[in-house]
Design an enzyme around this catalytic site. Sequence first.
Site, PDB file in Angstrom:
ATOM      1  N   GLU A 224      27.646  36.452  79.344  1.00 31.81           N
ATOM      2  CA  GLU A 224      28.909  37.131  79.097  1.00 31.81           C
ATOM      3  C   GLU A 224      28.732  38.616  79.431  1.00 31.81           C
ATOM      4  O   GLU A 224      27.917  39.299  78.822  1.00 31.81           O
ATOM      5  CB  GLU A 224      29.286  36.970  77.622  1.00 31.81           C
ATOM      6  CG  GLU A 224      30.651  37.514  77.310  1.00 31.81           C
ATOM      7  CD  GLU A 224      31.018  37.326  75.849  1.00 31.81           C
ATOM      8  OE1 GLU A 224      30.148  37.548  74.994  1.00 31.81           O
ATOM      9  OE2 GLU A 224      32.171  36.971  75.582  1.00 31.81           O
TER      10      GLU A 224
ATOM     11  N   LYS B  81      34.874  44.248  57.070  1.00 34.92           N
ATOM     12  CA  LYS B  81      33.986  45.245  57.690  1.00 34.92           C
ATOM     13  C   LYS B  81      34.353  45.283  59.166  1.00 34.92           C
ATOM     14  O   LYS B  81      33.892  44.480  59.964  1.00 34.92           O
ATOM     15  CB  LYS B  81      32.523  44.823  57.499  1.00 34.92           C
ATOM     16  CG  LYS B  81      31.532  45.967  57.494  1.00 34.92           C
ATOM     17  CD  LYS B  81      31.520  46.838  58.743  1.00 34.92           C
ATOM     18  CE  LYS B  81      30.772  46.250  59.903  1.00 34.92           C
ATOM     19  NZ  LYS B  81      30.900  47.075  61.147  1.00 34.92           N
TER      20      LYS B  81
ATOM     21  N   CYS C  32      36.962  37.763  74.430  1.00 35.50           N
ATOM     22  CA  CYS C  32      36.017  36.643  74.301  1.00 35.50           C
ATOM     23  C   CYS C  32      36.449  35.472  75.167  1.00 35.50           C
ATOM     24  O   CYS C  32      35.636  34.773  75.732  1.00 35.50           O
ATOM     25  CB  CYS C  32      35.903  36.222  72.848  1.00 35.50           C
ATOM     26  SG  CYS C  32      37.498  35.875  72.094  1.00 35.50           S
TER      27      CYS C  32
HETATM   28  P1  NAD Z   1      28.867  42.623  67.779  1.00 36.94           P
HETATM   29  O1  NAD Z   1      28.339  41.275  67.471  1.00 36.94           O
HETATM   30  O2  NAD Z   1      27.936  43.663  68.221  1.00 36.94           O
HETATM   31  O3  NAD Z   1      29.647  43.242  66.534  1.00 36.94           O
HETATM   32  C1  NAD Z   1      30.664  42.531  65.852  1.00 36.94           C
HETATM   33  C2  NAD Z   1      30.726  43.022  64.434  1.00 36.94           C
HETATM   34  O4  NAD Z   1      29.492  42.717  63.797  1.00 36.94           O
HETATM   35  C3  NAD Z   1      30.907  44.537  64.278  1.00 36.94           C
HETATM   36  O5  NAD Z   1      31.751  44.791  63.165  1.00 36.94           O
HETATM   37  C4  NAD Z   1      29.508  45.019  63.983  1.00 36.94           C
HETATM   38  O6  NAD Z   1      29.476  46.215  63.238  1.00 36.94           O
HETATM   39  C5  NAD Z   1      28.968  43.870  63.160  1.00 36.94           C
HETATM   40  N1  NAD Z   1      27.505  43.771  63.139  1.00 36.94           N
HETATM   41  C6  NAD Z   1      26.608  44.248  64.037  1.00 36.94           C
HETATM   42  N2  NAD Z   1      25.346  43.996  63.624  1.00 36.94           N
HETATM   43  C7  NAD Z   1      25.447  43.334  62.438  1.00 36.94           C
HETATM   44  C8  NAD Z   1      24.501  42.769  61.540  1.00 36.94           C
HETATM   45  N3  NAD Z   1      23.201  42.859  61.752  1.00 36.94           N
HETATM   46  N4  NAD Z   1      24.984  42.130  60.457  1.00 36.94           N
HETATM   47  C9  NAD Z   1      26.303  42.014  60.224  1.00 36.94           C
HETATM   48  N5  NAD Z   1      27.250  42.541  61.022  1.00 36.94           N
HETATM   49  C10 NAD Z   1      26.821  43.183  62.141  1.00 36.94           C
HETATM   50  O7  NAD Z   1      29.994  42.328  68.836  1.00 36.94           O
HETATM   51  P2  NAD Z   1      30.883  43.370  69.571  1.00 36.94           P
HETATM   52  O8  NAD Z   1      30.050  43.981  70.642  1.00 36.94           O
HETATM   53  O9  NAD Z   1      31.572  44.236  68.590  1.00 36.94           O
HETATM   54  O10 NAD Z   1      32.000  42.397  70.214  1.00 36.94           O
HETATM   55  C11 NAD Z   1      31.775  41.766  71.405  1.00 36.94           C
HETATM   56  C12 NAD Z   1      31.424  40.311  71.203  1.00 36.94           C
HETATM   57  O11 NAD Z   1      32.374  39.676  70.355  1.00 36.94           O
HETATM   58  C13 NAD Z   1      31.487  39.542  72.492  1.00 36.94           C
HETATM   59  O12 NAD Z   1      30.383  38.678  72.580  1.00 36.94           O
HETATM   60  C14 NAD Z   1      32.777  38.748  72.378  1.00 36.94           C
HETATM   61  O13 NAD Z   1      32.835  37.601  73.155  1.00 36.94           O
HETATM   62  C15 NAD Z   1      32.819  38.468  70.930  1.00 36.94           C
HETATM   63  N6  NAD Z   1      34.183  38.163  70.476  1.00 36.94           N
HETATM   64  C16 NAD Z   1      34.491  36.864  70.171  1.00 36.94           C
HETATM   65  C17 NAD Z   1      35.762  36.520  69.778  1.00 36.94           C
HETATM   66  C18 NAD Z   1      36.114  35.094  69.446  1.00 36.94           C
HETATM   67  O14 NAD Z   1      37.126  34.864  68.857  1.00 36.94           O
HETATM   68  N7  NAD Z   1      35.319  34.112  69.813  1.00 36.94           N
HETATM   69  C19 NAD Z   1      36.735  37.502  69.674  1.00 36.94           C
HETATM   70  C20 NAD Z   1      36.405  38.821  69.981  1.00 36.94           C
HETATM   71  C21 NAD Z   1      35.101  39.132  70.382  1.00 36.94           C
END
Ligand code: NAD
Length: 495
Positions: free
Chosen positions: A397, A189, A298
Amino acid sequence: MNDRIGGAAQRPSLDPRAPSARHFIANQWTAGEGEPIEAYCPADGSLLGHIAAGGAHDIDAAVKAARAALNGDWGQLAPAARGRLLLKLSELVLRDVERLAWIEALDTGKPIGNARNDVKVLARYLEYYGGAADKVLGQVIPFDAAHSVTVVREPHGVTAHIIPWNYPVQMFGRSVAPALAMGNACVVKPAEDACLCIVELGVLAAEAGFPAGALNIVTGYGHEAGAALSAHPDINYVSFTGSPQVGALVQQAAAPNCVAVCLELGGKSPQIVFADADLDRAAATVVKAIAQNAGQTCSAGTRLLVERSVFDAFVRRIATAFEQLRVGVPADDPDLGPVISAKQRQRVQRYIEQARRDGVPVIAQTPLPHDLPAAGHYVAPIVFGPVPTSHPLAQEEVFGPVLSVFAFDDEAQALALANGTDYGLVAAVWTRDGGRAARLSKRLAAGQCFINCYGAGGGVEFPFGGMRRSGHGREKGLLALEEMSVTKTVVHFHG
Ligand code: NAD
């Protein structure tokens, strides 16, 4: 679409075999349940295409397809054959690198050079885990003459992969390639904000010859498709990359099913610069580690800790470099492009405005060119410092091109500052004193620690993952193969 964003020659041709607003389930393209979601280019606001809005029904169909694959052709494949499929997919990704890179650049707004690199890293993940698929060995436990005891590794079964928008294809490779190498069947997803390139990978997976159901891609919103996937009772493992808030929701949703969850979350990673470091090299790397992907990484080095005796000299270097950063559209291959969306831009600007209101000094700010497309989501990179340690800029962050600077007097204070947030993803130490580097690397709360370098997540080969609120579980490197499998101990009494 503005020609400056991607001229006619470079505009992505979305593969007609990946029809618009369709999910990829059991090697078929199926329409979604909800109204298609429009996909816009963050660099100029132009419409790129549509993605399907998946719901519980689509997720259920994908999970059933994955389960059928495990019980069918995919489950029967030898590890070497799985590896060959991954290697073939890697070749196809490299064959199409330019086309995929342009789709990724326009979908995320990132500079074309960065997008090209992301696609190559995806190919490298597929190659790395393709090569490793038939080299995962078990153990023989010495016990007694009457028993033979072995430990073998088996796939979890059906694995869920929830992916963010900041590095869509890299995250896909990092999470899905080791899962397929170990023989899991995957339901992916991707993020609603950027997933056009991941959808194209369905076409290439079918062309590579993956059996139906081994890889399924359901697009859509997190609170619909993502929530349905995390909670699905026939999922055996969940890999989530995203924010800590959503990570906690995913873990809760998966808890009733008692399945393992890997959480790759955010960070507030420190770069600690001592007076004896190679300051020029450190400054260039510090700037790159925050400017890259407009700070939406991240593992971005968002906190710069500088020994007081070189504070002014080092910060001058950073200020000069920030003033020279180029912000622009993907086709111009600048240092950084826009952030992903209007919502993300507002979030970053809120942090900047609050810091200004609170009187946090501004060290430097990159001027934005006047001719940027008005509908693009551009943020001028900015350096604040010294930042009070309790300020949101020191603790939260931002996920934008904002660097927070702090001064320290000795090693103990540097360590306390570095470990002084809830996060623990990556850290860097810049010093010529080997003893100090070794001491700090043992005491820093971080899943990766760089000495005199900073890989912003490191290579495909280096295990990666967080401590504390940065999450748990490990991806990348050979450890990911352990993460994507479970052991079975076989005790055989033969007398
Ligand atoms: P997000 O948590 O909003 O979304 C990530 C994914 O989760 C998306 O596919 C989104 O559609 C899905 N999602 C959203 N709500 C959900 C729910 N209720 N249930 C299941 N899935 C759901 O994050 P974002 O804004 O897309 O990405 C930014 C964040 O990701 C930042 O905090 C960043 O640090 C983190 N990140 C971490 C890494 C790592 O490896 N540690 C890598 C990339 C990004």
